[in-house]
Design a protein around this motif. Structure first.
Motif, mmCIF file in Angstrom:
data_model
loop_
_atom_site.group_PDB
_atom_site.id
_atom_site.type_symbol
_atom_site.label_atom_id
_atom_site.label_comp_id
_atom_site.label_asym_id
_atom_site.label_seq_id
_atom_site.Cartn_x
_atom_site.Cartn_y
_atom_site.Cartn_z
ATOM 1 N N GLU A 118 0.829 -1.201 0.000
ATOM 2 C CA GLU A 118 0.000 0.000 0.000
ATOM 3 C C GLU A 118 0.865 1.253 0.000
ATOM 4 O OE1 GLU A 118 -3.608 2.150 2.545
ATOM 5 O OE2 GLU A 118 -2.506 0.449 3.410
ATOM 6 N N ILE A 119 0.469 2.222 -0.822
ATOM 7 C CA ILE A 119 1.122 3.534 -0.848
ATOM 8 C C ILE A 119 0.044 4.573 -0.589
ATOM 9 C CG2 ILE A 119 2.407 5.192 -2.244
ATOM 10 C CD1 ILE A 119 3.546 2.853 -3.818
ATOM 11 N N ASP A 120 0.098 5.210 0.591
ATOM 12 C CA ASP A 120 -0.945 6.171 0.935
ATOM 13 C C ASP A 120 -0.533 7.589 0.559
ATOM 14 O OD1 ASP A 120 0.886 6.931 2.848
ATOM 15 O OD2 ASP A 120 -0.199 6.041 4.519
ATOM 16 N N ILE A 121 -1.454 8.507 0.744
ATOM 17 C CA ILE A 121 -1.237 9.890 0.329
ATOM 18 C C ILE A 121 -0.109 10.541 1.131
ATOM 19 C CG2 ILE A 121 -2.907 10.932 1.917
ATOM 20 C CD1 ILE A 121 -2.719 11.875 -1.763
ATOM 21 N N ARG A 122 0.042 10.135 2.377
ATOM 22 C CA ARG A 122 1.093 10.730 3.202
ATOM 23 C C ARG A 122 2.471 10.402 2.649
ATOM 24 N NH1 ARG A 122 2.067 10.335 9.805
ATOM 25 N NH2 ARG A 122 3.569 12.067 9.826
ATOM 26 N N LEU A 123 2.641 9.171 2.232
ATOM 27 C CA LEU A 123 3.921 8.772 1.652
ATOM 28 C C LEU A 123 4.198 9.542 0.369
ATOM 29 C CD1 LEU A 123 6.390 6.964 1.744
ATOM 30 C CD2 LEU A 123 5.058 5.164 0.619
ATOM 31 N N LEU A 124 3.157 9.781 -0.432
ATOM 32 C CA LEU A 124 3.337 10.534 -1.675
ATOM 33 C C LEU A 124 3.739 11.977 -1.394
ATOM 34 C CD1 LEU A 124 0.352 9.320 -3.929
ATOM 35 C CD2 LEU A 124 2.739 8.574 -3.972
ATOM 36 N N VAL A 125 3.119 12.589 -0.379
ATOM 37 C CA VAL A 125 3.464 13.969 -0.034
ATOM 38 C C VAL A 125 4.938 14.054 0.356
ATOM 39 C CG1 VAL A 125 3.049 15.874 1.559
ATOM 40 C CG2 VAL A 125 1.116 14.591 0.621
ATOM 41 N N LYS A 126 5.411 13.058 1.104
ATOM 42 C CA LYS A 126 6.822 13.045 1.482
ATOM 43 C C LYS A 126 7.716 12.911 0.257
ATOM 44 C CE LYS A 126 6.128 11.104 6.113
ATOM 45 N NZ LYS A 126 6.339 9.917 6.993
ATOM 46 N N GLN A 127 7.268 12.125 -0.729
ATOM 47 C CA GLN A 127 8.065 11.935 -1.941
ATOM 48 C C GLN A 127 8.169 13.225 -2.750
ATOM 49 O OE1 GLN A 127 9.736 9.011 -2.348
ATOM 50 N NE2 GLN A 127 8.740 8.628 -0.364
ATOM 51 N N THR A 128 7.128 14.015 -2.725
ATOM 52 C CA THR A 128 7.159 15.252 -3.516
ATOM 53 C C THR A 128 8.270 16.184 -3.060
ATOM 54 O OG1 THR A 128 5.590 16.404 -2.056
ATOM 55 C CG2 THR A 128 4.666 15.137 -3.888
ATOM 56 N N LEU A 129 8.602 16.139 -1.773
ATOM 57 C CA LEU A 129 9.630 17.039 -1.247
ATOM 58 C C LEU A 129 11.002 16.723 -1.821
ATOM 59 C CD1 LEU A 129 8.495 17.111 2.505
ATOM 60 C CD2 LEU A 129 7.861 18.666 0.655
ATOM 61 N N ARG A 130 11.167 15.523 -2.386
ATOM 62 C CA ARG A 130 12.448 15.126 -2.974
ATOM 63 C C ARG A 130 12.436 15.270 -4.495
ATOM 64 N NH1 ARG A 130 11.084 11.223 0.910
ATOM 65 N NH2 ARG A 130 12.511 11.129 2.696
#
Length: 705
Positions: free
Chosen positions: A536-548
């Motif tokens: 599972e990949i949730d929205i929180r993990l995606l938000v963290k990825q955007t910062l990189r």
């Protein structure tokens, strides 16, 4: 005795149906020694019969359609031209615009009158089932489908034949003429008959010389120098076969399709008929699985789907022909309707297809197989169409979630998905859904909306839109707040459109819905766990990825959990100009909602620390609301002004004041009346923007509407 009408139709262009129609009329006049009427109904090739016959008519079909009186043997003389061969001729206008404007319904009553004036009428209908051609077929005795010995012509003719049967024209009424037949050709009459599913009635030999000379001299083959040609002999044999076998008299006894609208709409019939309709569909579905095996077909190739759809349509028609449908299907409109419904349920999204195609419908709600509601103009309506059973609803849900890698089962009985056009879909099934499988579809406009559209809809004013543009371009962090169905996604999509095209935008969504006009957009979407519960990949993990990912702007479709903390941190640490949405009813509640969601992250922050973070990270709250009349409006544009003690201070910049709730005197529908107004407060960040050299018109904050 009433006369007969022979309609000549081509499976595709270039098969020689106009040449066949003209010479068939001449041959019939000669062999029967009766007056025959030839009428050109081909709107697409308007005027071809004038060249083939060489007749300069007095009037045209367009003139006859405009005639409001009753047609009789006396007044028809002013429209037709009589030849020495006992042929009466009425041609099509050469003006293609005028031809397309012919009123099929107005001409219908005159077509019926032909049978009381002429023993035989031959109609050249062209190669398409236009409204005019369809109206003519309703009054026809015999339909001659002209085909040539080539694969494309056979394939297109097969489709037209299937369409005619679907429209409830008896198969006995439709006969095939094989034109341009050649002995020794690999495609024989038997081959064509096998491909079409019915034996060829007659063949017309290929005779290029006769046809070319006929066209060059503008004279029909049957009356010119080529009247003894092979083509002419083929036409004569065809007519003699029709006469000797009494084909027209036999066909006149068949039950023809009832004209559209004669027996009324199916849905106006009794409950018993509606039940029979559903039971009939259910039987056909079972037959389809056995005949076509559609449930096992997983081929997503567009060409294969087209072939499968045509194959399935034919099987449906064949299965319906084996059923006793007289008490259920009253006319060809209902026949077409039930075929389409079964086809949509078998290969598409069933009754949802029609609702999805309606641009005026904004939301579709399936509450079990027999209850489908839709929102139109802000009002909920119960649809007349339904699914056949719950199994069909399950099938539709599977077709929606399968292409995007989602799943739904008893272990995870709900899913968020999207359609190919971007429409948002939520489905939930038993045991959670007690009334059966439930689907909710939020449609989005076919064309991307702009702020001008919202201004025209009365959702906000031009000064409000200009202010929001300035705020977005000025890197203000904005939260769009609103309830379910209030238009948050539409509004954030428009705000995202204000972002300059040279900036890198990254979006994070549970189900990708945003459709931004810029090219430099990276779209991220969550992923549910697999069958083992992993991955599972949730929205929180995606938000963290955007910062990189070196974002200039971050847009989170909706904050509904711990990702709210990550979004606030991004907004407060160098990623100004970010956007997101929150479920809440007003700007003050929005602050409390954000505070609650941050706590879901489990970071152990104190309420005061969270409020300070909110006050420093968020600059504007735009409140969207769905009013009682179904309209959607921006009710507040509010600045987050800072924090005093433990309270986040808010200052309204624009607001909507509701004045009354009355019925519109013209439409009779309920209507909220009010006005938008500026509060006169100038946001603090305006001063910051002006220091950076950006001019902000002060008049924006004094206008009202």
């Amino acid at each position: 005795m009433a006369g007969f009408i022979i309609s000549v139709l081509g499976g595709k262009g270039g098969v020689g149906k106009s040449m066949v129609a003209a010479n068939l009329a001449y041959a019939y006049a000669t062999e029967s020694r009766q007056k025959v009427l030839l009428v050109d109904f081909d709107q697409k090739a308007s005027g071809d019969q004038n060249i083939i016959t060489g007749i300069k008519g007095k009037k045209t079909v367009k003139d006859l359609a405009d005639f409001n009186g009753a047609l009789d043997p006396r007044n028809i003389q002013q429209y037709v031209t009589i030849t020495p061969q006992n042929l009466a001729y009425l041609g099509m206008t050469n003006d293609s615009v005028a031809a397309d404007s012919i009123d099929a319904e107005a001409l219908g009553k005159h077509i019926k009158a032909f049978t009381s004036i002429f023993p035989v009428t031959v109609l050249d209908l062209g190669s398409e089932l236009t409204p005019l051609a369809t109206k003519a077929l309703e009054h026809s005795t015999l339909i001659l489908l002209v085909v040539t010995p080539d694969i494309l012509a056979i394939n297109q003719t097969k489709k037209v034949f299937s369409d005619l049967v679907t429209m409830m024209f008896p198969k006995e009424m439709i006969q095939f003429i094989l034109n341009q037949y050649q002995k020794g050709h690999p495609i024989t009459a038997e081959t064509v008959g096998k491909q079409l599913g019915k034996a060829v009635f007659s063949t017309i030999p290929k005779d290029e010389q006769a046809c070319i000379q006929s066209l060059t001299r503008s004279q029909a083959i049957m009356v010119g120098a080529q009247k003894n040609s092979n083509f002419a002999k083929g036409m004569t044999e065809t007519v003699r076969k029709l006469i000797q076998k009494n084909v027209l008299k036999s066909l006149a006894k068949l039950n023809k399709p009832v004209e559209i609208g004669v027996s009324g709409d199916k849905k106006s019939n009794s409950t018993e008929v509606s039940k029979s309709w559903i039971e009939l569909k259910s039987r056909i579905h079972k037959g389809l699985v056995e005949e076509v095996g559609i449930e096992d077909d997983k081929n997503d190739d567009p060409k294969s789907q087209i072939i499968l759809r045509e194959k399935t349509r034919k099987v449906i028609v064949d299965l319906l022909n084996k059923e006793d449908t007289k008490s259920i299907i009253k006319n060809r409109e209902e026949m077409g309707q039930i075929v389409q419904e079964i086809l949509d349920e078998a290969l598409g999204l069933g009754p949802l297809e029609k609702l999805l195609a309606d641009k005026n419908i904004s939301e579709i709600m399936v509450n079990g197989f027999d209850k489908i509601y839709y929102e139109q103009g802000g009002q909920l309506n119960l649809s007349k169409v339904t699914f056949t059973n719950n199994k069909q609803v399950y099938t539709v849900i599977s077709r929606i979630v399968h292409p995007i890698g989602r799943r739904i089962d008893e272990k995870v009985p709900f899913v968020d998905a999207r359609l190919q056009d971007g429409s948002r879909v939520h489905a939930i099934i038993p045991p959670c859904a007690l009334n059966g499988p439930t689907i909710t579809i939020r449609k989005f406009p076919e064309n991307r909306l702009t702020y001008k559209d919202l201004v025209n809809y009365g959702s906000l004013t031009r000064p409000m839109a200009d202010f929001l543009r300035i705020a977005v371009e000025g890197f203000r962090n904005i939260v769009v707040s609103g309830g379910t169905g209030s238009g948050k996604t539409t509004l954030i999509n428009i705000l995202g459109g204000f972002i300059p095209a040279d900036e890198r935008i990254i979006t994070c969504e549970d189900s990708a819905e945003l459709d931004l006009p810029q090219e430099h957009v990276v779209r991220l979407e969550t992923r549910p766990p697999n069958l083992e519960g992993n991955g599972e990949i949730d929205i929180r993990l995606l938000v963290k990825q955007t910062l990189r990912m070196r974002p200039d702007r971050i847009i989170v479709g909706e904050c509904r959990g711990g990702e709210t903390l990550d979004m606030l941190q991004a907004m407060g640490t160098g990623h100004d100009g970010s956007l997101t949405t929150i479920h809440s009813n007003n700007p003050r509640e929005c602050i409390g909602r954000i505070e609650t969601l941050v706590q879901y992250a489990g970071a152990g922050l104190s309420p005061n620390a969270i409020r300070k973070m909110i006050a420093s990270a968020i600059h504007l709250i735009v409140q969207q609301k769905r009013l009682d009349d179904g309209s959607r409006k921006v009710t507040y544009i509010t600045e987050v002004a800072g924090i005093q003690g433990e309270v986040v201070t808010l200052q309204d910049i624009f607001e909507f004041k509701q004045l009354s709730f009355d019925r519109n005197p013209k439409t009779g529908k309920p209507e909220v009346r009010g006005k938008f107004q500026a509060t006169g407060f100038i946001p603090k960040f305006v001063e910051i923007l002006e220091k950076k050299g950006r001019k902000v018109p002060k008049g924006l904050f004094t206008t009202s509407e």
